[in-house]
Motif scaffolding. Structure first.
Motif, PDB file in Angstrom:
ATOM      1  N   ASP A 101      21.245  -4.290  -6.062  1.00  0.00           N
ATOM      2  CA  ASP A 101      22.502  -4.388  -7.583  1.00  0.00           C
ATOM      3  C   ASP A 101      23.970  -4.444  -7.770  1.00  0.00           C
ATOM      4  N   ASP A 102      24.572  -2.942  -6.782  1.00  0.00           N
ATOM      5  CA  ASP A 102      25.582  -3.188  -6.348  1.00  0.00           C
ATOM      6  C   ASP A 102      26.380  -4.703  -5.365  1.00  0.00           C
ATOM      7  N   THR A 103      25.492  -5.069  -4.275  1.00  0.00           N
ATOM      8  CA  THR A 103      26.198  -6.108  -3.359  1.00  0.00           C
ATOM      9  C   THR A 103      26.428  -7.309  -4.649  1.00  0.00           C
ATOM     10  N   ALA A 104      25.502  -7.227  -5.450  1.00  0.00           N
ATOM     11  CA  ALA A 104      25.889  -8.892  -6.421  1.00  0.00           C
ATOM     12  C   ALA A 104      26.485  -8.718  -7.578  1.00  0.00           C
ATOM     13  N   ARG A 105      26.534  -7.356  -7.892  1.00  0.00           N
ATOM     14  CA  ARG A 105      27.537  -7.524  -8.248  1.00  0.00           C
ATOM     15  C   ARG A 105      29.132  -7.378  -8.463  1.00  0.00           C
ATOM     16  N   ALA A 106      29.111  -7.020  -6.839  1.00  0.00           N
ATOM     17  CA  ALA A 106      30.844  -6.797  -6.149  1.00  0.00           C
ATOM     18  C   ALA A 106      30.574  -8.439  -6.000  1.00  0.00           C
ATOM     19  N   ALA A 107      29.746  -8.966  -5.326  1.00  0.00           N
ATOM     20  CA  ALA A 107      29.759 -10.586  -5.338  1.00  0.00           C
ATOM     21  C   ALA A 107      30.881 -11.402  -6.299  1.00  0.00           C
ATOM     22  N   ILE A 108      30.168 -11.301  -7.761  1.00  0.00           N
ATOM     23  CA  ILE A 108      30.751 -11.373  -9.128  1.00  0.00           C
ATOM     24  C   ILE A 108      31.576 -11.234  -8.788  1.00  0.00           C
ATOM     25  N   VAL A 109      32.064 -10.140  -8.722  1.00  0.00           N
ATOM     26  CA  VAL A 109      33.391  -9.474  -9.364  1.00  0.00           C
ATOM     27  C   VAL A 109      34.400 -10.090  -7.868  1.00  0.00           C
ATOM     28  N   ASN A 110      34.071 -10.393  -7.391  1.00  0.00           N
ATOM     29  CA  ASN A 110      34.813 -10.894  -5.868  1.00  0.00           C
ATOM     30  C   ASN A 110      34.911 -12.077  -6.353  1.00  0.00           C
ATOM     31  N   TYR A 111      34.368 -12.828  -6.746  1.00  0.00           N
ATOM     32  CA  TYR A 111      34.372 -14.697  -6.145  1.00  0.00           C
ATOM     33  C   TYR A 111      35.699 -14.450  -7.244  1.00  0.00           C
TER      34      TYR A 111
ATOM     35  N   ASP B 270      24.916 -19.423  -8.818  1.00  0.00           N
ATOM     36  CA  ASP B 270      23.967 -18.325  -8.294  1.00  0.00           C
ATOM     37  C   ASP B 270      23.821 -16.934  -8.108  1.00  0.00           C
ATOM     38  N   LEU B 271      25.217 -16.575  -8.118  1.00  0.00           N
ATOM     39  CA  LEU B 271      25.827 -15.270  -8.023  1.00  0.00           C
ATOM     40  C   LEU B 271      25.093 -14.595  -9.406  1.00  0.00           C
ATOM     41  N   MET B 272      24.984 -14.792 -10.699  1.00  0.00           N
ATOM     42  CA  MET B 272      24.450 -14.337 -11.138  1.00  0.00           C
ATOM     43  C   MET B 272      23.119 -14.526 -11.447  1.00  0.00           C
ATOM     44  N   GLU B 273      22.506 -15.460 -11.124  1.00  0.00           N
ATOM     45  CA  GLU B 273      20.813 -15.016 -11.254  1.00  0.00           C
ATOM     46  C   GLU B 273      20.200 -14.358  -9.873  1.00  0.00           C
ATOM     47  N   ARG B 274      20.974 -14.151  -8.640  1.00  0.00           N
ATOM     48  CA  ARG B 274      20.897 -13.113  -8.156  1.00  0.00           C
ATOM     49  C   ARG B 274      21.095 -11.065  -8.369  1.00  0.00           C
ATOM     50  N   HIS B 275      22.203 -10.846  -9.451  1.00  0.00           N
ATOM     51  CA  HIS B 275      22.554 -10.311  -9.693  1.00  0.00           C
ATOM     52  C   HIS B 275      21.389  -9.325 -10.919  1.00  0.00           C
ATOM     53  N   ILE B 276      20.791 -10.608 -11.531  1.00  0.00           N
ATOM     54  CA  ILE B 276      19.932 -10.934 -12.848  1.00  0.00           C
ATOM     55  C   ILE B 276      18.551  -9.781 -11.886  1.00  0.00           C
ATOM     56  N   ALA B 277      18.395 -10.710 -11.208  1.00  0.00           N
ATOM     57  CA  ALA B 277      17.135 -10.585 -10.307  1.00  0.00           C
ATOM     58  C   ALA B 277      16.878  -8.934  -9.661  1.00  0.00           C
ATOM     59  N   ALA B 278      18.920  -8.452  -9.422  1.00  0.00           N
ATOM     60  CA  ALA B 278      19.407  -7.220  -8.625  1.00  0.00           C
ATOM     61  C   ALA B 278      18.409  -6.632  -9.754  1.00  0.00           C
ATOM     62  N   GLN B 279      19.086  -6.039 -11.024  1.00  0.00           N
ATOM     63  CA  GLN B 279      19.222  -5.407 -12.420  1.00  0.00           C
ATOM     64  C   GLN B 279      17.277  -5.353 -12.807  1.00  0.00           C
TER      65      GLN B 279
ATOM     66  N   VAL C   8       9.093   9.512  -1.358  1.00  0.00           N
ATOM     67  CA  VAL C   8       9.761   8.474  -0.377  1.00  0.00           C
ATOM     68  C   VAL C   8      10.153   7.268  -1.031  1.00  0.00           C
ATOM     69  N   SER C   9       8.669   6.682  -1.024  1.00  0.00           N
ATOM     70  CA  SER C   9       8.439   4.730  -1.536  1.00  0.00           C
ATOM     71  C   SER C   9       9.683   4.997  -2.373  1.00  0.00           C
ATOM     72  N   TYR C  10       8.890   5.982  -3.873  1.00  0.00           N
ATOM     73  CA  TYR C  10       9.988   5.440  -5.364  1.00  0.00           C
ATOM     74  C   TYR C  10      11.381   5.242  -4.273  1.00  0.00           C
ATOM     75  N   ALA C  11      11.595   6.666  -3.470  1.00  0.00           N
ATOM     76  CA  ALA C  11      13.076   6.449  -3.834  1.00  0.00           C
ATOM     77  C   ALA C  11      13.542   5.135  -2.658  1.00  0.00           C
ATOM     78  N   ASN C  12      12.915   5.169  -2.097  1.00  0.00           N
ATOM     79  CA  ASN C  12      13.541   3.668  -1.295  1.00  0.00           C
ATOM     80  C   ASN C  12      13.536   2.534  -1.909  1.00  0.00           C
ATOM     81  N   ARG C  13      12.327   2.102  -2.669  1.00  0.00           N
ATOM     82  CA  ARG C  13      12.607   0.915  -4.051  1.00  0.00           C
ATOM     83  C   ARG C  13      13.466   0.736  -4.551  1.00  0.00           C
ATOM     84  N   SER C  14      13.580   2.512  -5.197  1.00  0.00           N
ATOM     85  CA  SER C  14      14.853   2.789  -5.874  1.00  0.00           C
ATOM     86  C   SER C  14      16.485   1.978  -5.130  1.00  0.00           C
ATOM     87  N   LEU C  15      16.596   2.872  -4.021  1.00  0.00           N
ATOM     88  CA  LEU C  15      17.356   2.389  -3.203  1.00  0.00           C
ATOM     89  C   LEU C  15      18.125   1.541  -3.163  1.00  0.00           C
ATOM     90  N   GLY C  16      16.820   0.888  -2.546  1.00  0.00           N
ATOM     91  CA  GLY C  16      17.284  -0.867  -1.816  1.00  0.00           C
ATOM     92  C   GLY C  16      17.618  -1.621  -3.029  1.00  0.00           C
TER      93      GLY C  16
END
Length: 99
Positions: free
Chosen positions: A47-57, A3-12, A34-42
């Motif tokens: 991606d960072d959150t999903a990657r951290a979840a895998i690293v810390n799993y 599930d964590l890997m799927e979440r990370h792939i979806a974020a990428q 602004v729309s592009y910046a918000n979409r990219s930032l989100g």
């Protein structure tokens, strides 16, 4: 772990989609900055959150430990990214617990 890997792939994919949208959406004035910046930032945050979840799993067994290491290695090769010192230590620490 799957599930964590799927979440990370979806974020990428979301990050890639945001970049693609900005680069190929037609005239630049059609894409509000602004729309592009918000979409990219989100997408980048997810991606960072999903990657951290895998690293810390913490893998439950040796099979999951190998899966975690394989996934991280594939991610690093595909993106040419690297792990920072904290991520390296967390990965080694959590994988080392399965022995």
């Amino acid at each position: 772990m799957a599930d964590l890997m799927e979440r990370h792939i979806a974020a990428q994919r979301a990050v890639a989609h945001a970049v693609h949208f900005a680069n190929f959406s037609g005239a630049a004035e059609e894409v509000p900055c602004v729309s592009y910046a918000n979409r990219s930032l989100g997408a980048a945050r997810e991606d960072d959150t999903a990657r951290a979840a895998i690293v810390n799993y913490e893998p439950r067994d040796d099979r999951e430990a190998r899966l975690k290491l394989t996934y991280i290695a594939a991610y690093l090769m595909a993106t040419r990214a690297s792990l920072n010192a904290h991520e390296r230590n967390a990965t080694l620490h959590t994988v080392g617990r399965t022995n």
